[in-house]
Write a protein that holds these residues in place. Structure first.
Motif, PDB file in Angstrom:
ATOM      1  N   ASP A  11      -0.541 -13.051  -9.805  1.00 50.90           N
ATOM      2  CA  ASP A  11      -0.537 -13.163  -8.340  1.00 50.90           C
ATOM      3  C   ASP A  11      -0.095 -11.853  -7.689  1.00 50.90           C
ATOM      4  N   GLY A  12      -0.964 -11.306  -6.845  1.00 50.67           N
ATOM      5  CA  GLY A  12      -0.662 -10.060  -6.153  1.00 50.67           C
ATOM      6  C   GLY A  12      -0.987  -8.824  -6.970  1.00 50.67           C
ATOM      7  N   THR A  13      -1.354  -9.020  -8.234  1.00 52.64           N
ATOM      8  CA  THR A  13      -1.664  -7.886  -9.118  1.00 52.64           C
ATOM      9  C   THR A  13      -3.116  -7.966  -9.569  1.00 52.64           C
ATOM     10  N   LEU A  14      -3.402  -8.809 -10.542  1.00 52.76           N
ATOM     11  CA  LEU A  14      -4.795  -9.011 -10.968  1.00 52.76           C
ATOM     12  C   LEU A  14      -5.524  -9.956 -10.024  1.00 52.76           C
ATOM     13  N   LEU A  15      -4.767 -10.856  -9.382  1.00 57.16           N
ATOM     14  CA  LEU A  15      -5.352 -11.812  -8.436  1.00 57.16           C
ATOM     15  C   LEU A  15      -4.906 -11.475  -7.022  1.00 57.16           C
ATOM     16  N   GLY A 213       2.046  -4.620 -12.464  1.00 56.81           N
ATOM     17  CA  GLY A 213       2.727  -5.632 -11.674  1.00 56.81           C
ATOM     18  C   GLY A 213       2.980  -5.146 -10.266  1.00 56.81           C
ATOM     19  N   ASP A 214       3.293  -6.092  -9.384  1.00 54.71           N
ATOM     20  CA  ASP A 214       3.538  -5.736  -7.984  1.00 54.71           C
ATOM     21  C   ASP A 214       4.922  -6.124  -7.494  1.00 54.71           C
ATOM     22  N   GLY A 215       5.592  -7.056  -8.197  1.00 48.71           N
ATOM     23  CA  GLY A 215       6.785  -7.668  -7.628  1.00 48.71           C
ATOM     24  C   GLY A 215       8.079  -7.359  -8.346  1.00 48.71           C
ATOM     25  N   VAL A 231       1.120  -2.046  -8.731  1.00 47.17           N
ATOM     26  CA  VAL A 231      -0.020  -2.379  -7.892  1.00 47.17           C
ATOM     27  C   VAL A 231       0.487  -2.667  -6.475  1.00 47.17           C
ATOM     28  N   ARG A 232      -0.113  -2.009  -5.506  1.00 45.08           N
ATOM     29  CA  ARG A 232       0.330  -2.147  -4.115  1.00 45.08           C
ATOM     30  C   ARG A 232       0.175  -3.590  -3.635  1.00 45.08           C
ATOM     31  N   SER A 233       1.161  -4.050  -2.878  1.00 47.98           N
ATOM     32  CA  SER A 233       1.140  -5.401  -2.314  1.00 47.98           C
ATOM     33  C   SER A 233       0.891  -5.347  -0.815  1.00 47.98           C
ATOM     34  N   PRO A 234       0.182  -6.336  -0.264  1.00 46.78           N
ATOM     35  CA  PRO A 234      -0.003  -6.370   1.185  1.00 46.78           C
ATOM     36  C   PRO A 234       1.202  -6.942   1.929  1.00 46.78           C
ATOM     37  N   VAL A 235       2.186  -7.456   1.191  1.00 47.20           N
ATOM     38  CA  VAL A 235       3.296  -8.165   1.845  1.00 47.20           C
ATOM     39  C   VAL A 235       4.673  -7.568   1.572  1.00 47.20           C
ATOM     40  N   HIS A 236       4.786  -6.627   0.637  1.00 50.37           N
ATOM     41  CA  HIS A 236       6.093  -6.005   0.402  1.00 50.37           C
ATOM     42  C   HIS A 236       5.889  -4.604  -0.170  1.00 50.37           C
ATOM     43  N   SER A 237       6.944  -3.812  -0.124  1.00 53.34           N
ATOM     44  CA  SER A 237       6.872  -2.443  -0.636  1.00 53.34           C
ATOM     45  C   SER A 237       7.013  -2.444  -2.155  1.00 53.34           C
ATOM     46  N   PHE A 238       6.767  -1.293  -2.776  1.00 54.26           N
ATOM     47  CA  PHE A 238       6.923  -1.179  -4.223  1.00 54.26           C
ATOM     48  C   PHE A 238       8.403  -1.369  -4.589  1.00 54.26           C
ATOM     49  N   TRP A 258      -5.755  -2.734  -9.166  1.00 55.62           N
ATOM     50  CA  TRP A 258      -5.823  -2.941 -10.623  1.00 55.62           C
ATOM     51  C   TRP A 258      -7.067  -2.239 -11.172  1.00 55.62           C
ATOM     52  N   TYR A 259      -8.190  -2.467 -10.514  1.00 54.58           N
ATOM     53  CA  TYR A 259      -9.461  -1.844 -10.926  1.00 54.58           C
ATOM     54  C   TYR A 259      -9.347  -0.324 -10.872  1.00 54.58           C
ATOM     55  N   GLN A 260      -8.809   0.178  -9.771  1.00 61.50           N
ATOM     56  CA  GLN A 260      -8.663   1.620  -9.566  1.00 61.50           C
ATOM     57  C   GLN A 260      -7.866   2.254 -10.715  1.00 61.50           C
ATOM     58  N   ALA A 261      -6.725   1.653 -11.059  1.00 59.66           N
ATOM     59  CA  ALA A 261      -5.831   2.239 -12.059  1.00 59.66           C
ATOM     60  C   ALA A 261      -6.370   2.094 -13.480  1.00 59.66           C
TER      61      ALA A 261
END
Length: 274
Positions: A11-15, A213-215, A231-238, A258-261
């Motif tokens: 969640d938030g990374t691959l999905l 991961g993002d979280g 992986v950048r999140s739309p709801v929180h910072s790294f 995820w695809y980019q990296a």
């Protein structure tokens, strides 16, 4: 030459955080399989959720459930072939932590001191409303065996007190994207470490581990990997991490990041892959 092993949060990374789609990351899965690079789910999700997702995304690899609480190996896998294992849902299982019933028993004395409720207390309808999951997926998300997620309704200060209290009875408190997770003394990092050891033995080769991961609950996994991809999140910072290896932060969010990296990593290691 080292073999690559990918360990990915979901969640938030691959999905995608909002839609749960894996696009465009899913276009890389056949290539990873062709290059014999395991892409392993390492997540807070449950075994039933991952079995369904594994089928949907055509993932043939082992997977780690409930923040490292257990590792599920496909029948016939040569990993850990010499170990005694339990069976669950058609997979061989390595239990690394506490069972959910043990966790619930240990947390019971603290209920009156803090304001929260656990997913063991809610219906699939309530779970769907909390997460945006379909009713069917919400039912799978509630079918837990090695952890107990909480909806925390108290202060941050109280959460810190709660974590200190539970640490004394062998329970970790881990903040996830949506819930506070109670679990034994396990982590995504420990499950990744176990998998690295097993693959090194199986392959008779060193392993270069890549964690995505993002979280906050990906921190330990990212810190122990040779390559940490935040992986950048739309709801929180790294989250701030103290990784010993290379750290990559994506420009794009979720599966696009995820695809980019991963595409850049494969291009670097296998110039003729595309």
């Amino acid at each position: 030459m080292s073999r690559l092993l990918l360990s990915t949060d979901l969640d938030g990374t691959l999905l995608d955080h909002y839609t749960y789609s894996a696009a465009p990351a899913d276009t890389l899965f056949p290539l990873l399989n062709r290059l014999n690079i395991p892409w392993i789910f390492n997540t807070s999700k449950t075994a039933p959720e991952l079995i369904a997702l594994r089928s949907q995304l055509a993932n043939p690899h082992p997977f780690s459930v409930e923040n490292g609480g257990a590792i599920y190996l496909p029948k016939g896998s040569q990993l850990a072939a010499d170990l005694e294992m339990q069976e669950h849902l058609g997979f061989n299982v390595i239990n690394l932590g506490l069972t959910r019933s043990e966790i619930l028993s240990r947390v019971e004395p603290f209920r009156s001191q803090f304001n929260f409720y656990g997913l063991s207390e809610i219906s699939a309808d309530e779970m769907a409303a909390l997460t945006g999951l379909s009713l069917e997926r919400a039912e799978l998300a509630l079918d837990r065996n090695f952890s107990e997620p909480l909806v925390w309704r108290d202060s941050e200060e109280q959460l810190q007190r709660f974590a200190l209290s539970l640490a004394k009875v062998g329970i970790q408190v881990v903040k996830g994207g949506r819930f506070v997770h109670l679990q034994g003394e396990v982590s995504k990092a420990l499950s990744l470490e176990w998998l690295i050891d097993q693959y090194q033995t199986l392959w008779n080769s060193s392993v270069e581990s890549v964690a995505l991961g993002d979280g906050e609950n990906d921190r330990a996994m990212l810190e122990m990997a040779d390559i940490a991809i935040q992986v950048r999140s739309p709801v929180h910072s790294f989250p701030v991490i103290n990784a010993s290896g290379e750290v990559i932060q994506t420009d794009l969010c979720g599966p696009e990041g995820w695809y980019q990296a991963v595409k850049a990593l494969i291009t670097d290691r296998f110039p003729d892959a595309f």
